[in-house]
Design a protein around this motif. Structure first.
Motif, PDB file in Angstrom:
ATOM      1  N   SER A 210       0.822  -1.211   0.000  1.00  0.00           N
ATOM      2  CA  SER A 210       0.000   0.000   0.000  1.00  0.00           C
ATOM      3  C   SER A 210       0.861   1.268   0.000  1.00  0.00           C
ATOM      4  O   SER A 210       0.493   2.264  -0.631  1.00  0.00           O
ATOM      5  CB  SER A 210      -0.977  -0.004   1.176  1.00  0.00           C
ATOM      6  N   ILE A 211       2.002   1.244   0.666  1.00  0.00           N
ATOM      7  CA  ILE A 211       2.916   2.400   0.617  1.00  0.00           C
ATOM      8  C   ILE A 211       3.464   2.567  -0.799  1.00  0.00           C
ATOM      9  O   ILE A 211       3.531   3.681  -1.329  1.00  0.00           O
ATOM     10  CB  ILE A 211       4.053   2.239   1.646  1.00  0.00           C
ATOM     11  N   TRP A 212       3.866   1.466  -1.420  1.00  0.00           N
ATOM     12  CA  TRP A 212       4.370   1.532  -2.786  1.00  0.00           C
ATOM     13  C   TRP A 212       3.295   2.055  -3.745  1.00  0.00           C
ATOM     14  O   TRP A 212       3.586   2.812  -4.658  1.00  0.00           O
ATOM     15  CB  TRP A 212       4.863   0.171  -3.262  1.00  0.00           C
TER      16      TRP A 212
ATOM     17  N   ALA B 168       1.019   4.203  -3.251  1.00  0.00           N
ATOM     18  CA  ALA B 168       0.970   5.671  -3.193  1.00  0.00           C
ATOM     19  C   ALA B 168       2.077   6.277  -4.055  1.00  0.00           C
ATOM     20  O   ALA B 168       1.847   7.246  -4.793  1.00  0.00           O
ATOM     21  CB  ALA B 168       1.089   6.141  -1.746  1.00  0.00           C
TER      22      ALA B 168
ATOM     23  N   VAL C 238       1.163   5.776  -7.801  1.00  0.00           N
ATOM     24  CA  VAL C 238       0.199   6.763  -8.293  1.00  0.00           C
ATOM     25  C   VAL C 238       0.926   8.061  -8.620  1.00  0.00           C
ATOM     26  O   VAL C 238       0.692   8.671  -9.671  1.00  0.00           O
ATOM     27  CB  VAL C 238      -0.934   6.983  -7.271  1.00  0.00           C
ATOM     28  N   ALA C 239       1.835   8.489  -7.738  1.00  0.00           N
ATOM     29  CA  ALA C 239       2.602   9.715  -7.991  1.00  0.00           C
ATOM     30  C   ALA C 239       3.435   9.586  -9.262  1.00  0.00           C
ATOM     31  O   ALA C 239       3.500  10.529 -10.068  1.00  0.00           O
ATOM     32  CB  ALA C 239       3.495  10.031  -6.791  1.00  0.00           C
TER      33      ALA C 239
ATOM     34  N   LEU D 121      -5.445   2.789  -7.173  1.00  0.00           N
ATOM     35  CA  LEU D 121      -6.348   3.356  -6.166  1.00  0.00           C
ATOM     36  C   LEU D 121      -7.303   2.311  -5.616  1.00  0.00           C
ATOM     37  O   LEU D 121      -7.535   2.244  -4.406  1.00  0.00           O
ATOM     38  CB  LEU D 121      -7.113   4.546  -6.744  1.00  0.00           C
TER      39      LEU D 121
ATOM     40  N   PHE E  38      -5.268   0.123  -3.381  1.00  0.00           N
ATOM     41  CA  PHE E  38      -4.959   0.781  -2.104  1.00  0.00           C
ATOM     42  C   PHE E  38      -6.149   0.683  -1.148  1.00  0.00           C
ATOM     43  O   PHE E  38      -5.977   0.370   0.031  1.00  0.00           O
ATOM     44  CB  PHE E  38      -4.592   2.245  -2.338  1.00  0.00           C
TER      45      PHE E  38
ATOM     46  N   CYS F   3      -6.021  -1.468   2.363  1.00  0.00           N
ATOM     47  CA  CYS F   3      -6.337  -0.914   3.686  1.00  0.00           C
ATOM     48  C   CYS F   3      -7.438  -1.721   4.364  1.00  0.00           C
ATOM     49  O   CYS F   3      -7.368  -2.003   5.570  1.00  0.00           O
ATOM     50  CB  CYS F   3      -6.742   0.550   3.569  1.00  0.00           C
TER      51      CYS F   3
END
Length: 180
Positions: free
Chosen positions: A66-68, A70, A73-74, A158, A161, A165
């Protein structure tokens, strides 16, 4: 657990992300786009890690996933800005190849309906001169195909993610209930 749980949905989303990333990796290799190749490679590894964590009930792996996501997406927002030339970026630079070659997106010459032909540079008379590629008749310009690839990656990321979560919260609830 039934098969329509968040865990099964996350497994499905990770599989879709893996397939979309592998497809993108192939076309980036064909265009010698080294920066996206490296990013896709890391993404494939982390998606496999997230898939493994989901299957094996390892919430720490899903947290890494989940950190990756994010960051992914960037990166894809940057790729969209790059190909749409937002904020001073130019799709005609060698940024995606680490400035080591003059290769561009594979879709530039091989997009749907595109006809490419080699044209000698003006004023050149020797055989050693490089030729230019003239591309005409494209149904869709290459930058929009790249933007669509990135938009698909963002949508899958998204959704992944959100479900990551959710699955992390389910796993932590199950761990808390097992402690008592």
């Amino acid at each position: 657990m039934g098969c329509c749980t968040g865990r099964c949905t996350l497994i499905f989303l990770c599989t879709l992300q893996l397939l979309a990333s592998l497809e993108r990796q192939i076309f980036d290799f064909l265009g010698y786009q080294w920066v996206p190749i490296l990013g896709n490679f890391l993404h494939i590894i982390v998606v496999i890690l997230g898939l493994f964590g989901t299957i094996q009930y390892r919430s720490k792996y899903i947290v890494v996933y989940s950190i990756w996501i994010a960051l992914w997406v960037a990166w894809n927002v940057f790729v969209i800005c790059f190909y749409l030339e937002v904020g001073g970026l130019s799709k005609d630079t060698d940024l995606m190849t680490f400035n080591i070659s003059m290769h561009r997106s594979w879709w530039r010459e091989h997009g749907p309906g595109c006809v490419s032909r080699e044209v000698p540079p003006p004023g050149s008379r020797t055989l050693e001169d490089h030729t230019y590629i003239s591309v005409t008749g494209c149904i869709m310009e290459f930058q929009y195909l790249e933007v669509m690839h990135s938009a698909l990656q963002i949508l899958l990321a998204l959704a992944g993610f959100v479900y990551a979560c959710y699955v992390i919260s389910i796993f932590s609830e199950e761990e808390d209930s097992c402690k008592y």
